[in-house]
Design an enzyme around this catalytic site. Structure first.
Site, PDB file in Angstrom:
ATOM      1  N   ASP A   1    -116.166 -88.318  38.301  1.00  0.00           N
ATOM      2  CA  ASP A   1    -117.042 -87.454  39.096  1.00  0.00           C
ATOM      3  C   ASP A   1    -118.351 -88.153  39.437  1.00  0.00           C
ATOM      4  OD1 ASP A   1    -117.825 -87.391  36.416  1.00  0.00           O
ATOM      5  OD2 ASP A   1    -117.224 -85.318  36.129  1.00  0.00           O
TER       6      ASP A   1
ATOM      7  N   ASN B   1    -118.322 -75.290  28.232  1.00  0.00           N
ATOM      8  CA  ASN B   1    -117.597 -74.169  28.851  1.00  0.00           C
ATOM      9  C   ASN B   1    -116.131 -74.522  29.116  1.00  0.00           C
ATOM     10  OD1 ASN B   1    -117.795 -75.979  30.918  1.00  0.00           O
ATOM     11  ND2 ASN B   1    -118.838 -74.619  32.350  1.00  0.00           N
TER      12      ASN B   1
ATOM     13  N   HIS C   1    -115.056 -77.265  30.706  1.00  0.00           N
ATOM     14  CA  HIS C   1    -114.748 -78.046  31.912  1.00  0.00           C
ATOM     15  C   HIS C   1    -114.228 -79.435  31.556  1.00  0.00           C
ATOM     16  CE1 HIS C   1    -119.194 -79.620  32.336  1.00  0.00           C
ATOM     17  NE2 HIS C   1    -118.461 -80.534  31.720  1.00  0.00           N
TER      18      HIS C   1
ATOM     19  N   GLU D   1    -115.088 -76.605  36.807  1.00  0.00           N
ATOM     20  CA  GLU D   1    -115.719 -75.518  36.066  1.00  0.00           C
ATOM     21  C   GLU D   1    -114.743 -74.349  35.917  1.00  0.00           C
ATOM     22  OE1 GLU D   1    -118.305 -76.356  34.664  1.00  0.00           O
ATOM     23  OE2 GLU D   1    -119.930 -77.051  35.944  1.00  0.00           O
TER      24      GLU D   1
HETATM   25  C1  F6R Z   1    -118.422 -86.649  32.792  1.00  0.00           C
HETATM   26  C2  F6R Z   1    -117.608 -85.454  32.875  1.00  0.00           C
HETATM   27  C3  F6R Z   1    -117.888 -84.248  32.042  1.00  0.00           C
HETATM   28  C4  F6R Z   1    -118.310 -84.567  30.609  1.00  0.00           C
HETATM   29  C5  F6R Z   1    -118.640 -83.291  29.850  1.00  0.00           C
HETATM   30  C6  F6R Z   1    -119.119 -83.577  28.453  1.00  0.00           C
HETATM   31  O1  F6R Z   1    -117.969 -87.644  33.675  1.00  0.00           O
HETATM   32  O2  F6R Z   1    -116.708 -85.428  33.644  1.00  0.00           O
HETATM   33  O3  F6R Z   1    -116.756 -83.420  32.020  1.00  0.00           O
HETATM   34  O4  F6R Z   1    -117.272 -85.264  29.969  1.00  0.00           O
HETATM   35  O5  F6R Z   1    -119.621 -82.570  30.535  1.00  0.00           O
HETATM   36  O6  F6R Z   1    -120.337 -84.232  28.521  1.00  0.00           O
HETATM   37  P1  F6R Z   1    -121.011 -84.863  27.215  1.00  0.00           P
HETATM   38  O7  F6R Z   1    -120.111 -85.927  26.749  1.00  0.00           O
HETATM   39  O8  F6R Z   1    -122.328 -85.393  27.708  1.00  0.00           O
HETATM   40  O9  F6R Z   1    -121.152 -83.749  26.251  1.00  0.00           O
END
Ligand code: F6R
Length: 243
Positions: free
Chosen positions: A67, A136, A138, A143
């Site tokens: 992303d 959440n 994702h 989302e």
């Molecule tokens: C990042 C991504 C997100 C993260 C998720 C967890 O490229 O796609 O899904 O993996 O938000 O983020 P952290 O590891 O910062 O808790």
């Protein structure tokens, strides 16, 4: 799902980094799907350590990142392109032209998502996809919603994601939109490795593994994949049923 509970983030980083290095040793032309955020940092540190020790090369590898934010210049330190350059790519031998990103600033968003999807397909698809998980539930920036998503698309970030990631931004300038691989794109990876640490992830982890398959927790989609490895610390695993 193959779930392993390890003592802490450092142990998870070593195990995840070693799994990726082993896959790259076995297949030097590996196509990696990569994630940003806090979770992969110890894993990237391990990969760098093993590369610098001469144990593994990524000279023939290709990567596709999950992303990218919309509306941030590429050079912004918070862009995921900058993150990857700093935390991994500048310290291993992957060729810059073999690292692929969604362009969050592309004027024609649908065309950009189609371009990225076609590039993944032209590379033969993702061999190994690294994932974190949002509080959440994702994965990527898919989302919670009413339906599972398919291919790459532009999405509005949820309040939960904005709250979690705004710590990286000054004032209130965190982007509200991002482009992301869809759940369908993620599920096409031949192998998936998800890492999660900390109590804040415990409920999302419980839903992902023990909850009903539902787009209300996008990570439950991984229940449908045949080759998923999950590394958790005790805190992230704390709400799982004990057997
Ligand atoms: C990042 C991504 C997100 C993260 C998720 C967890 O490229 O796609 O899904 O993996 O938000 O983020 P952290 O590891 O910062 O808790």
């Amino acid at each position: 799902m193959n779930v392993t509970i390890l003592p802490d983030a450092a142990a998870i980083g070593r195990a995840a980094g070693d799994l990726i290095c082993a896959a790259a040793q076995q297949n030097p032309a590996i196509v990696l799907g990569l994630a940003t955020g806090a979770s992969p940092l110890p894993c990237y540190a391990r990969i760098i350590q093993r590369h610098q020790a001469g144990e593994v090369s990524f000279a023939g590898a290709r990567s596709f990142n999950l992303d990218e934010y919309c509306g941030l210049p590429e050079s912004d330190p918070n862009s995921y392109r900058s993150f990857m350059r700093k935390e991994l790519f500048s310290q291993i031998d992957i060729l810059p032209e073999n690292t692929h990103f969604l362009d969050g600033n592309a004027p024609d968003e649908a065309a950009e998502c189609a371009r990225f999807t076609a590039a993944m397909q032209a590379a033969g698809g993702i061999d190994l996809q690294l994932l974190g998980i949002g509080r959440n539930g994702h994965i990527g920036f898919n989302e919670p919603g009413d339906a599972f998503t398919g291919e790459a698309y532009k999405t509005r970030l949820s309040e939960s994601t904005i709250a979690a990631n705004s710590v990286y931004f000054s004032q209130d300038d965190m982007p509200r939109y991002a482009m992301t691989m869809g759940v369908g794109s993620i599920l096409r990876a031949r192998e998936i490795l998800l890492i999660a640490t900390g109590e804040a992830k415990a409920e999302a982890v419980r839903s992902m593994i023990e909850g009903e398959l539902s787009p209300a927790c996008p990570a439950t989609a991984l229940q449908q994949h045949e080759h998923v490895t999950i590394f958790l610390d005790e805190a992230a695993a704390s709400l799982l049923k004990k057997d």
